[in-house]
Structure formats: structure tokens, C-alpha cells
Design an enzyme around this catalytic site. Structure first.
Site, PDB file in Angstrom:
ATOM      1  N   CYS A  85       0.856   2.722   2.902  1.00 18.60           N
ATOM      2  CA  CYS A  85       1.493   2.689   4.385  1.00 18.60           C
ATOM      3  C   CYS A  85       3.008   3.162   4.136  1.00 18.60           C
ATOM      4  O   CYS A  85       3.700   3.266   5.408  1.00 18.60           O
ATOM      5  CB  CYS A  85       0.802   0.958   4.377  1.00 18.60           C
ATOM      6  SG  CYS A  85      -0.304   0.424   5.111  1.00 18.60           S
ATOM      7  N   ASP A 121      -0.884  16.549  -0.606  1.00 19.96           N
ATOM      8  CA  ASP A 121      -1.076  15.752  -2.113  1.00 19.96           C
ATOM      9  C   ASP A 121      -0.592  15.614  -3.534  1.00 19.96           C
ATOM     10  O   ASP A 121      -0.454  16.891  -3.289  1.00 19.96           O
ATOM     11  CB  ASP A 121      -2.877  15.788  -2.479  1.00 19.96           C
ATOM     12  CG  ASP A 121      -2.972  14.847  -3.530  1.00 19.96           C
ATOM     13  OD1 ASP A 121      -4.295  13.772  -2.916  1.00 19.96           O
ATOM     14  OD2 ASP A 121      -2.643  14.629  -4.508  1.00 19.96           O
ATOM     15  N   HIS A 133      -6.572   3.316   1.172  1.00 21.17           N
ATOM     16  CA  HIS A 133      -6.326   3.467   2.133  1.00 21.17           C
ATOM     17  C   HIS A 133      -7.267   4.122   3.443  1.00 21.17           C
ATOM     18  O   HIS A 133      -6.555   5.494   2.184  1.00 21.17           O
ATOM     19  CB  HIS A 133      -4.725   3.522   2.663  1.00 21.17           C
ATOM     20  CG  HIS A 133      -4.357   3.814   3.984  1.00 21.17           C
ATOM     21  ND1 HIS A 133      -3.335   2.403   4.531  1.00 21.17           N
ATOM     22  CD2 HIS A 133      -4.882   4.391   5.120  1.00 21.17           C
ATOM     23  CE1 HIS A 133      -2.426   3.172   5.512  1.00 21.17           C
ATOM     24  NE2 HIS A 133      -3.653   4.376   5.812  1.00 21.17           N
ATOM     25  N   THR A 156      -8.918   6.203  -5.237  1.00 20.29           N
ATOM     26  CA  THR A 156      -7.674   5.281  -6.391  1.00 20.29           C
ATOM     27  C   THR A 156      -6.551   4.596  -5.351  1.00 20.29           C
ATOM     28  O   THR A 156      -6.038   3.741  -5.215  1.00 20.29           O
ATOM     29  CB  THR A 156      -6.878   6.190  -7.086  1.00 20.29           C
ATOM     30  OG1 THR A 156      -6.235   7.549  -6.679  1.00 20.29           O
ATOM     31  CG2 THR A 156      -7.875   6.815  -7.948  1.00 20.29           C
ATOM     32  N   ASN A 192     -12.743  10.025  -0.318  1.00 23.19           N
ATOM     33  CA  ASN A 192     -13.695   9.154  -1.939  1.00 23.19           C
ATOM     34  C   ASN A 192     -14.408   7.918  -1.408  1.00 23.19           C
ATOM     35  O   ASN A 192     -13.255   7.329  -0.366  1.00 23.19           O
ATOM     36  CB  ASN A 192     -12.566   9.578  -2.978  1.00 23.19           C
ATOM     37  CG  ASN A 192     -12.652  10.502  -3.442  1.00 23.19           C
ATOM     38  OD1 ASN A 192     -14.163  11.036  -3.192  1.00 23.19           O
ATOM     39  ND2 ASN A 192     -11.813  11.117  -3.737  1.00 23.19           N
ATOM     40  N   HIS A 222      -9.120  13.463   2.421  1.00 23.42           N
ATOM     41  CA  HIS A 222      -8.895  14.678   2.088  1.00 23.42           C
ATOM     42  C   HIS A 222      -9.135  16.646   2.606  1.00 23.42           C
ATOM     43  O   HIS A 222     -10.093  16.719   2.822  1.00 23.42           O
ATOM     44  CB  HIS A 222      -9.466  15.614   0.138  1.00 23.42           C
ATOM     45  CG  HIS A 222      -8.904  13.987  -0.298  1.00 23.42           C
ATOM     46  ND1 HIS A 222      -8.152  14.650  -1.622  1.00 23.42           N
ATOM     47  CD2 HIS A 222      -9.342  13.120  -0.616  1.00 23.42           C
ATOM     48  CE1 HIS A 222      -7.890  12.599  -2.756  1.00 23.42           C
ATOM     49  NE2 HIS A 222      -8.647  12.325  -1.775  1.00 23.42           N
ATOM     50  N   HIS A 253      -8.393   7.499   4.133  1.00 21.43           N
ATOM     51  CA  HIS A 253      -7.700   8.627   3.902  1.00 21.43           C
ATOM     52  C   HIS A 253      -8.734  10.194   4.130  1.00 21.43           C
ATOM     53  O   HIS A 253      -9.864  10.274   2.571  1.00 21.43           O
ATOM     54  CB  HIS A 253      -7.171   9.302   2.747  1.00 21.43           C
ATOM     55  CG  HIS A 253      -7.327   8.674   1.159  1.00 21.43           C
ATOM     56  ND1 HIS A 253      -7.651   7.395   1.042  1.00 21.43           N
ATOM     57  CD2 HIS A 253      -7.677  10.028   0.522  1.00 21.43           C
ATOM     58  CE1 HIS A 253      -7.714   7.790   0.193  1.00 21.43           C
ATOM     59  NE2 HIS A 253      -7.594   8.925  -0.349  1.00 21.43           N
ATOM     60  N   CYS A 278       1.303  -1.036  -0.311  1.00 19.02           N
ATOM     61  CA  CYS A 278      -0.092   0.076   0.425  1.00 19.02           C
ATOM     62  C   CYS A 278       0.920   1.298   0.231  1.00 19.02           C
ATOM     63  O   CYS A 278       1.756   1.519   0.872  1.00 19.02           O
ATOM     64  CB  CYS A 278      -0.843   0.103   1.109  1.00 19.02           C
ATOM     65  SG  CYS A 278      -1.550   1.343   1.804  1.00 19.02           S
TER      66      CYS A 278
END
Ligand code: 5GP
Ligand code: ZN
Length: 115
Positions: free
Chosen positions: A10, A33, A100, A97, A89, A104, A102, A7
Site C-alpha cells: 500500500c 521486485d 497484499h 511474505t 503465493n 510475480h 500480488h 502494508c
């Protein structure tokens, strides 16, 4: 703690892939990002690997609650005192995409609202 050696997040958490980290504690990392959509675009990521909000359990609910609390408290130090958007998302059709979880953090400018 669950991690996934394949990942990308990770690997960022572990420092195996470089990232511009702006905050780190025992359970969460916040970094820039790589393809910012807004003037300030950060990703808040739990250190534990799980794919998304579809994989919540009681421990993860508490973790995500703490993450959102810290995001709220830390936002001004990230340059987001004028307001910001928090987006997760969930799944492919929502544009996820990286599997894992997250959040934003989008801001640094006035944001429009598109679907
Ligand atoms: P998603 O589309 O899964 O909601 O968001 C994944 C985000 O991770 C994207 O905005 C993408 O630009 C970001 N991203 C993907 N790979 C990397 C990387 O290696 N480093 C950083 N800093 N961001 C990444
Ligand atoms: Zn992961």
C-alpha cells in the site's frame, strides 16, 4: 478503496516507499521486485488492499480478471515477449511474505520448474 497504512505494498502504491514502477493505472501498479529471482522479476499489485486469493469476492474476481488481461497485453512492453511465469503465493507455507495480493511476473531467461 481499502488500504492498510502498515502494508508495504500500500505504501508503494501511494508512493510513500520508492519503487521502480513500470506501469500504473487506476487499479493496478507493476514494479520491479527488490530481490529479483530472474533477469526480469516484476510484481503486479492491485491498488486495493486485500491479503490474497483467499479473500476474493465478485468485485475482486473482476479486478483480478482485468489485471491478468492487462498483464497479458503489456508483457511484451515489459521485455517478456519470449515467455514468462505468473505466480501468486497464497499463504505462509507457499512463501507469501507480503499480505497484499500480488502476481510475480518472472522471465527474461529460460525458466526451470521446481516445486
Ligand atoms: P511473496 O513472498 O509475498 O510472494 O513476495 C513478496 C515479494 O515482494 C518478494 O519477492 C520481495 O522481494 C518483494 N518485496 C518486499 N519488499 C519490497 C519492497 O519494499 N520493494 C519491492 N520492490 N519489492 C519488495
Ligand atoms: Zn496493502
Amino acid at each position: 478503496m481499502t488500504t492498510d497504512k502498515d502494508c508495504i505494498f500500500c505504501k508503494i502504491v501511494a508512493g510513500e516507499i520508492p519503487s521502480a514502477k513500470v506501469y500504473e493505472d487506476g487499479e493496478m501498479v507493476v514494479f520491479k521486485d527488490i530481490h529479483p529471482l530472474t533477469k526480469i522479476h516484476l510484481l503486479a499489485v492491485p491498488k486495493e488492499h486485500f491479503a490474497a486469493l483467499s479473500e476474493m469476492d465478485e468485485k475482486r474476481e473482476a479486478l483480478v480478471g482485468r489485471m491478468l488481461g492487462k498483464i497479458g497485453a503489456l508483457a511484451p512492453s515489459f521485455g517478456l515477449s519470449e515467455g514468462y511465469r505468473v505466480v501468486a503465493n497464497q499463504g505462509i507455507s507457499a512463501g507469501q511474505t507480503v499480505p497484499h495480493l500480488h502476481f510475480h511476473l518472472l522471465g527474461g531467461e529460460t525458466l526451470g520448474w521446481e516445486k
